[in-house]
Write an enzyme that holds these catalytic residues in place. Structure first.
Site, PDB file in Angstrom:
ATOM      1  N   ARG A  23      36.030 -17.877  13.283  1.00 53.20           N
ATOM      2  CA  ARG A  23      36.253 -17.161  12.014  1.00 53.20           C
ATOM      3  C   ARG A  23      36.477 -18.163  10.888  1.00 53.20           C
ATOM      4  NH1 ARG A  23      42.188 -16.607  11.957  1.00 53.20           N
ATOM      5  NH2 ARG A  23      42.923 -17.527  13.886  1.00 53.20           N
ATOM      6  N   ASN A 155      52.844 -31.464   0.547  1.00 53.16           N
ATOM      7  CA  ASN A 155      53.189 -30.102   0.128  1.00 53.16           C
ATOM      8  C   ASN A 155      54.539 -29.723   0.733  1.00 53.16           C
ATOM      9  OD1 ASN A 155      52.859 -27.647  -1.138  1.00 53.16           O
ATOM     10  ND2 ASN A 155      51.606 -26.767   0.501  1.00 53.16           N
ATOM     11  N   TYR A 161      51.847 -30.332   8.768  1.00 49.31           N
ATOM     12  CA  TYR A 161      50.443 -30.081   8.434  1.00 49.31           C
ATOM     13  C   TYR A 161      49.885 -31.209   7.567  1.00 49.31           C
ATOM     14  CZ  TYR A 161      46.464 -27.356   6.557  1.00 49.31           C
ATOM     15  OH  TYR A 161      45.217 -26.915   6.183  1.00 49.31           O
TER      16      TYR A 161
HETATM   17  P1  NAP Z   1      41.823 -19.750  10.066  1.00 49.62           P
HETATM   18  O1  NAP Z   1      41.149 -18.628   9.372  1.00 49.62           O
HETATM   19  O2  NAP Z   1      43.265 -19.641  10.442  1.00 49.62           O
HETATM   20  O3  NAP Z   1      40.944 -20.173  11.336  1.00 49.62           O
HETATM   21  C1  NAP Z   1      41.394 -21.230  12.149  1.00 49.62           C
HETATM   22  C2  NAP Z   1      40.363 -21.500  13.196  1.00 49.62           C
HETATM   23  O4  NAP Z   1      40.845 -22.564  14.023  1.00 49.62           O
HETATM   24  C3  NAP Z   1      40.128 -20.292  14.106  1.00 49.62           C
HETATM   25  O5  NAP Z   1      38.769 -20.283  14.493  1.00 49.62           O
HETATM   26  C4  NAP Z   1      41.027 -20.599  15.287  1.00 49.62           C
HETATM   27  O6  NAP Z   1      40.626 -20.001  16.498  1.00 49.62           O
HETATM   28  C5  NAP Z   1      40.822 -22.104  15.372  1.00 49.62           C
HETATM   29  N1  NAP Z   1      41.836 -22.749  16.190  1.00 49.62           N
HETATM   30  C6  NAP Z   1      43.173 -22.814  15.997  1.00 49.62           C
HETATM   31  N2  NAP Z   1      43.758 -23.490  17.013  1.00 49.62           N
HETATM   32  C7  NAP Z   1      42.752 -23.851  17.857  1.00 49.62           C
HETATM   33  C8  NAP Z   1      42.707 -24.553  19.076  1.00 49.62           C
HETATM   34  N3  NAP Z   1      43.811 -25.024  19.676  1.00 49.62           N
HETATM   35  N4  NAP Z   1      41.497 -24.748  19.664  1.00 49.62           N
HETATM   36  C9  NAP Z   1      40.372 -24.280  19.096  1.00 49.62           C
HETATM   37  N5  NAP Z   1      40.352 -23.592  17.953  1.00 49.62           N
HETATM   38  C10 NAP Z   1      41.540 -23.376  17.339  1.00 49.62           C
HETATM   39  O7  NAP Z   1      41.738 -21.063   9.177  1.00 49.62           O
HETATM   40  P2  NAP Z   1      40.699 -21.530   8.058  1.00 49.62           P
HETATM   41  O8  NAP Z   1      41.292 -21.228   6.743  1.00 49.62           O
HETATM   42  O9  NAP Z   1      39.333 -21.093   8.394  1.00 49.62           O
HETATM   43  O10 NAP Z   1      40.862 -23.114   8.250  1.00 49.62           O
HETATM   44  C11 NAP Z   1      39.883 -23.916   8.887  1.00 49.62           C
HETATM   45  C12 NAP Z   1      40.261 -25.375   8.634  1.00 49.62           C
HETATM   46  O11 NAP Z   1      40.322 -25.610   7.230  1.00 49.62           O
HETATM   47  C13 NAP Z   1      41.624 -25.746   9.193  1.00 49.62           C
HETATM   48  O12 NAP Z   1      41.606 -27.047   9.707  1.00 49.62           O
HETATM   49  C14 NAP Z   1      42.521 -25.693   7.971  1.00 49.62           C
HETATM   50  O13 NAP Z   1      43.644 -26.528   8.100  1.00 49.62           O
HETATM   51  C15 NAP Z   1      41.578 -26.173   6.899  1.00 49.62           C
HETATM   52  N6  NAP Z   1      41.966 -25.782   5.548  1.00 49.62           N
HETATM   53  C16 NAP Z   1      42.002 -24.470   5.175  1.00 49.62           C
HETATM   54  C17 NAP Z   1      42.386 -24.147   3.873  1.00 49.62           C
HETATM   55  C18 NAP Z   1      42.435 -22.746   3.357  1.00 49.62           C
HETATM   56  O14 NAP Z   1      42.855 -22.553   2.195  1.00 49.62           O
HETATM   57  N7  NAP Z   1      42.031 -21.741   4.117  1.00 49.62           N
HETATM   58  C19 NAP Z   1      42.738 -25.165   2.974  1.00 49.62           C
HETATM   59  C20 NAP Z   1      42.691 -26.479   3.397  1.00 49.62           C
HETATM   60  C21 NAP Z   1      42.299 -26.774   4.690  1.00 49.62           C
HETATM   61  P3  NAP Z   1      41.182 -18.552  16.990  1.00 49.62           P
HETATM   62  O15 NAP Z   1      40.299 -17.537  16.337  1.00 49.62           O
HETATM   63  O16 NAP Z   1      41.060 -18.611  18.466  1.00 49.62           O
HETATM   64  O17 NAP Z   1      42.610 -18.469  16.529  1.00 49.62           O
END
Ligand code: NAP
Length: 254
Positions: A23, A155, A161
């Protein structure tokens, strides 16, 4: 306009792995690389029947689900072995899977710190270590890790994180120097505030406050991170390595 033919797609013939592709940003990246003609392995913690159906319907035989828990060293070994046995190569690795366990340092437990470091940083390190060996044989590879603006600015409430995300930058720079002569680039994309489940859980007042600091005047979309990754994994980006591309709507100019 006619669809590009298989041969003219940017990533035709290449094999890509995206972690956390169930996702959010990971899914958008995996879909984007698939649309560019790559064979894409969607790394997911748990394979569900819905995902299997979706892949079969939309993947055109080039989308594969790979059970992969990045917090588990065995899962990484087995997952990458399965990919390499089936595809014989890996050209693109995108370390996207990530978690948050927010809290102030004074109250943060060891487990909350460690869990985030193990998932966000150690997982990426283990994947890089194994994937880069296969890439070195082909003298070609593209590695991109998804960090965060928190990893550069810090942050409050996200020490664990931010440490993991800053660590990804330093790790990527170091590996970039180690493998630069082998045709392999190692880069980072650092998103700002992107609309996904991760940010969807934030209270309205936090979202409103965040919006005040984004000059573009909106939150980003997962696809906008995917487009940045698409550039860095392209052949054309071969002279770009050890860099961090900030995609944050002007929130921090670094
Ligand atoms: P998200 O919607 O919470 O999705 C997180 C994804 O990581 C999900 O597919 C989840 O799988 C997977 N995941 C978590 N733990 C895992 C593990 N142990 N093994 C394999 N997969 C795992 O987050 P997102 O916003 O898409 O974020 C994606 C990346 O972008 C992350 O690294 C996050 O830190 C970074 N990021 C996001 C933002 C933001 O504003 N959204 C900003 C800066 C950086 P499940 O479906 O199984 O839980």
């Amino acid at each position: 306009m006619a669809e590009p033919s298989e041969k003219t797609r940017m990533l035709s013939g290449q094999v890509a792995l995206v972690t956390g592709a169930s996702r959010g940003i990971g899914r958008a990246i995996a879909d984007c690389l698939l649309a560019e003609g790559a064979e894409v392995w969607y790394g997911v913690r748990q394979v569900t029947p819905e995902m299997e159906k979706e892949m079969a319907a939309s993947g055109g035989g080039k989308a594969f689900l790979l059970p992969l828990d990045v917090a588990d060293g065995d899962s990484i070994e087995k997952g990458l072995d399965a990919l390499l046995n089936r595809s014989g190569r890996i050209d693109i690795l995108v370390n996207n899977a990530g978690i948050v366990r927010d809290g102030l340092v004074v109250r943060m437990k060891d487990e909350e710190f460690t869990e985030v470091i193990v998932t966000n940083l150690l997982g990426a390190f283990r994947l890089m270590r194994k994937a880069v060996k296969a890439m070195m044989k082909n003298r070609y590879g593209r590695i991109v890790s998804i960090s965060s603006i928190s990893g550069t600015t810090g942050n409050a409430g996200q020490a664990n994180y931010a440490a993991s995300k800053g660590g990804l930058v330093a790790l990527s720079k170091s590996l970039a120097l180690e493998v630069a002569s082998r045709g392999i680039t190692v880069n980072v994309v650092a998103p700002g505030f992107i609309e996904t489940d991760m940010t969807g859980v934030l209270p309205d007042r936090v979202r409103e406050k965040a919006l005040e600091h984004i000059p573009v005047g909106r939150f980003g979309k997962a696809e906008e991170i995917a487009y940045a990754v698409r550039y860095l994994v392209s052949r054309e980006a071969g002279f770009v390595t050890g860099q961090t591309l900030h995609v944050n709507g002007g929130m921090a100019l670094v």
